[in-house]
Design a protein around this motif. Structure first.
Motif, PDB file in Angstrom:
ATOM      1  N   LEU A 171      40.633  40.247  37.234  1.00 20.55           N
ATOM      2  CA  LEU A 171      40.606  39.499  38.482  1.00 20.55           C
ATOM      3  C   LEU A 171      41.442  40.233  39.521  1.00 20.55           C
ATOM      4  N   VAL A 172      40.992  40.213  40.771  1.00 23.18           N
ATOM      5  CA  VAL A 172      41.668  40.956  41.827  1.00 23.18           C
ATOM      6  C   VAL A 172      43.122  40.524  41.963  1.00 23.18           C
ATOM      7  N   TYR A 173      43.382  39.212  41.989  1.00 22.30           N
ATOM      8  CA  TYR A 173      44.765  38.783  42.217  1.00 22.30           C
ATOM      9  C   TYR A 173      45.669  39.139  41.042  1.00 22.30           C
ATOM     10  N   ARG A 174      45.124  39.156  39.821  1.00 19.70           N
ATOM     11  CA  ARG A 174      45.936  39.569  38.676  1.00 19.70           C
ATOM     12  C   ARG A 174      46.202  41.078  38.720  1.00 19.70           C
ATOM     13  N   GLU A 175      45.227  41.842  39.140  1.00 25.69           N
ATOM     14  CA  GLU A 175      45.407  43.288  39.270  1.00 25.69           C
ATOM     15  C   GLU A 175      46.490  43.587  40.303  1.00 25.69           C
ATOM     16  N   ILE A 176      46.439  42.902  41.438  1.00 22.88           N
ATOM     17  CA  ILE A 176      47.415  43.131  42.504  1.00 22.88           C
ATOM     18  C   ILE A 176      48.828  42.800  42.024  1.00 22.88           C
ATOM     19  N   THR A 177      48.992  41.681  41.309  1.00 26.02           N
ATOM     20  CA  THR A 177      50.333  41.296  40.862  1.00 26.02           C
ATOM     21  C   THR A 177      50.913  42.310  39.876  1.00 26.02           C
ATOM     22  N   GLU A 178      50.060  43.013  39.135  1.00 26.73           N
ATOM     23  CA  GLU A 178      50.553  44.030  38.206  1.00 26.73           C
ATOM     24  C   GLU A 178      51.086  45.262  38.937  1.00 26.73           C
ATOM     25  N   TRP A 179      50.680  45.444  40.191  1.00 24.22           N
ATOM     26  CA  TRP A 179      51.180  46.572  40.979  1.00 24.22           C
ATOM     27  C   TRP A 179      52.522  46.269  41.631  1.00 24.22           C
ATOM     28  N   LEU A 180      52.844  44.987  41.798  1.00 26.32           N
ATOM     29  CA  LEU A 180      53.980  44.613  42.633  1.00 26.32           C
ATOM     30  C   LEU A 180      55.331  44.957  42.012  1.00 26.32           C
ATOM     31  N   ILE A 181      55.548  44.608  40.749  1.00 32.28           N
ATOM     32  CA  ILE A 181      56.843  44.838  40.121  1.00 32.28           C
ATOM     33  C   ILE A 181      57.170  46.332  40.036  1.00 32.28           C
ATOM     34  N   PRO A 182      56.242  47.203  39.582  1.00 31.35           N
ATOM     35  CA  PRO A 182      56.541  48.645  39.578  1.00 31.35           C
ATOM     36  C   PRO A 182      56.826  49.197  40.978  1.00 31.35           C
ATOM     37  N   ALA A 183      56.276  48.530  42.012  1.00 33.58           N
ATOM     38  CA  ALA A 183      56.501  48.985  43.382  1.00 33.58           C
ATOM     39  C   ALA A 183      57.862  48.569  43.920  1.00 33.58           C
ATOM     40  N   GLY A 184      58.593  47.730  43.181  1.00 25.53           N
ATOM     41  CA  GLY A 184      59.926  47.328  43.616  1.00 25.53           C
ATOM     42  C   GLY A 184      60.037  45.900  44.088  1.00 25.53           C
ATOM     43  N   ILE A 185      58.967  45.091  43.935  1.00 24.60           N
ATOM     44  CA  ILE A 185      59.026  43.690  44.331  1.00 24.60           C
ATOM     45  C   ILE A 185      59.833  42.910  43.288  1.00 24.60           C
ATOM     46  N   GLN A 186      60.777  42.088  43.742  1.00 26.26           N
ATOM     47  CA  GLN A 186      61.641  41.347  42.832  1.00 26.26           C
ATOM     48  C   GLN A 186      60.996  40.072  42.298  1.00 26.26           C
ATOM     49  N   GLY A 187      59.965  39.622  42.935  1.00 26.90           N
ATOM     50  CA  GLY A 187      59.294  38.412  42.476  1.00 26.90           C
ATOM     51  C   GLY A 187      58.145  38.063  43.405  1.00 26.90           C
ATOM     52  N   TYR A 188      57.227  37.246  42.907  1.00 28.90           N
ATOM     53  CA  TYR A 188      56.088  36.814  43.716  1.00 28.90           C
ATOM     54  C   TYR A 188      55.660  35.429  43.255  1.00 28.90           C
ATOM     55  N   THR A 189      54.887  34.758  44.095  1.00 31.57           N
ATOM     56  CA  THR A 189      54.313  33.459  43.756  1.00 31.57           C
ATOM     57  C   THR A 189      52.842  33.478  44.130  1.00 31.57           C
ATOM     58  N   VAL A 190      51.996  32.971  43.231  1.00 27.85           N
ATOM     59  CA  VAL A 190      50.557  32.898  43.468  1.00 27.85           C
ATOM     60  C   VAL A 190      50.175  31.435  43.661  1.00 27.85           C
ATOM     61  N   VAL A 191      49.463  31.151  44.746  1.00 28.02           N
ATOM     62  CA  VAL A 191      49.039  29.793  45.065  1.00 28.02           C
ATOM     63  C   VAL A 191      47.517  29.762  45.173  1.00 28.02           C
ATOM     64  N   ARG A 192      46.899  28.783  44.550  1.00 26.13           N
ATOM     65  CA  ARG A 192      45.451  28.607  44.689  1.00 26.13           C
ATOM     66  C   ARG A 192      45.164  27.306  45.416  1.00 26.13           C
ATOM     67  N   GLY A 193      44.249  27.351  46.363  1.00 28.94           N
ATOM     68  CA  GLY A 193      43.889  26.152  47.100  1.00 28.94           C
ATOM     69  C   GLY A 193      43.081  25.188  46.248  1.00 28.94           C
ATOM     70  N   VAL A 194      43.127  23.897  46.587  1.00 25.95           N
ATOM     71  CA  VAL A 194      42.298  22.916  45.893  1.00 25.95           C
ATOM     72  C   VAL A 194      41.016  22.634  46.682  1.00 25.95           C
ATOM     73  N   TYR A 195      41.042  22.928  47.975  1.00 28.19           N
ATOM     74  CA  TYR A 195      39.850  22.909  48.803  1.00 28.19           C
ATOM     75  C   TYR A 195      39.833  24.202  49.596  1.00 28.19           C
ATOM     76  N   GLY A 196      38.668  24.648  49.978  1.00 21.16           N
ATOM     77  CA  GLY A 196      38.610  25.838  50.825  1.00 21.16           C
ATOM     78  C   GLY A 196      37.220  26.418  50.912  1.00 21.16           C
ATOM     79  N   LEU A 197      37.085  27.440  51.743  1.00 20.09           N
ATOM     80  CA  LEU A 197      35.825  28.150  51.899  1.00 20.09           C
ATOM     81  C   LEU A 197      35.903  29.461  51.142  1.00 20.09           C
ATOM     82  N   ASP A 198      34.823  29.811  50.424  1.00 20.39           N
ATOM     83  CA  ASP A 198      34.801  31.099  49.742  1.00 20.39           C
ATOM     84  C   ASP A 198      34.451  32.190  50.739  1.00 20.39           C
ATOM     85  N   ARG A 199      34.307  33.432  50.245  1.00 21.63           N
ATOM     86  CA  ARG A 199      34.053  34.552  51.152  1.00 21.63           C
ATOM     87  C   ARG A 199      32.724  34.412  51.887  1.00 21.63           C
TER      88      ARG A 199
END
Length: 246
Positions: free
Chosen positions: A17-45
């Motif tokens: 999944l794109v968002y999981r792939e992106i989060t795997e890049w963050l820590i090696p890049a020097g990010i100390q932490g992140y939070t992932v939020v998913r909407g309960v309503y919304g429009l897709d692409r």
């Protein structure tokens, strides 16, 4: 930085999944932490409405990856995204002030210049302060000090330093989002400062411009006469009030 994508999009067929792939890049890049939020309503692409409560239409919901880092790290990540991502994502950069390393006095001019401040606190829902839930204490102070808006919501997943929160404890990934007026922002932040030291996640301030309507204006509209702007906004409200009185 905030990265916006969708929860079922993959970099390649049957790939991660794109968002999981992106989060795997963050820590090696020097990010100390992140939070992932998913909407309960919304429009897709494709602009189709999605609802997390529908058994048959809960895929492709909007996902937000939020984190904070130094300017040079953000630049490196932008280069990485341009090189690695094969599908479009929306990347938003916002200048933020880290409360753990910046004195409140330094923020005063920025907050007064814009007219307000957005406070974002990332924490674990089980964290306590003096025997009380930290989240309750934060909301109590914000309510007492008259925050314009206070929003508490849960993250889909969260990473901090060297441990990933297990899936059965996802409810503990919490974000407190508040909007403060310039006149009271510094005093409120000073009151919150001792509490924020109990949070395992970052607490940041983003200077913002507060725009209010229906006659409750915080200042003159840009490029317009103040009296004209106030008449334009409050006119319909006056007419509704007159009808109600009749």
């Amino acid at each position: 930085m905030e990265i916006l994508t969708y929860d079922d999009e993959r970099l390649r067929p049957f790939g991660k999944l794109v968002y999981r792939e992106i989060t795997e890049w963050l820590i090696p890049a020097g990010i100390q932490g992140y939070t992932v939020v998913r909407g309960v309503y919304g429009l897709d692409r494709n602009g189709h409405f999605k609802n997390a409560y529908s058994e048959y239409a809960c895929d492709n919901l909007p996902v937000s990856i939020q984190f904070f880092a130094e300017t040079d790290v953000i630049g490196q990540l932008n280069t990485l995204f341009n090189r690695q991502l094969k599908i479009p994502v929306d990347v938003i950069e916002v200048p933020a002030i880290d409360l753990s390393v910046t004195k409140l006095e330094v923020m005063t001019s920025s907050i007064h210049e814009t007219g307000g401040a957005a406070l974002k606190v990332y924490l674990n829902g089980s964290e306590m302060v003096l025997g009380r839930p930290l989240i309750s204490e934060l909301v109590r102070v914000l309510k007492r000090d008259g925050a314009i808006s206070t929003l508490v919501y849960r993250g889909l997943s969260r990473y901090r330093t060297s441990h990933d929160i297990p899936s059965h404890r996802l409810r503990e990934s919490i974000i407190v989002d508040a909007i403060l007026e310039a006149e009271t922002a510094i005093l409120t932040l000073a009151t919150l400062e001792p509490l924020l030291s109990y949070s395992s996640g970052p607490a940041v301030v983003i200077p913002v411009t507060i725009m209010q309507s229906y006659g409750i204006s915080t200042g003159p509209a840009i490029g317009t006469d103040t009296k004209v702007a106030q008449r334009t906004v409050s006119g319909p409200l006056r007419r509704i009030t007159d009808l109600w009185r009749r």
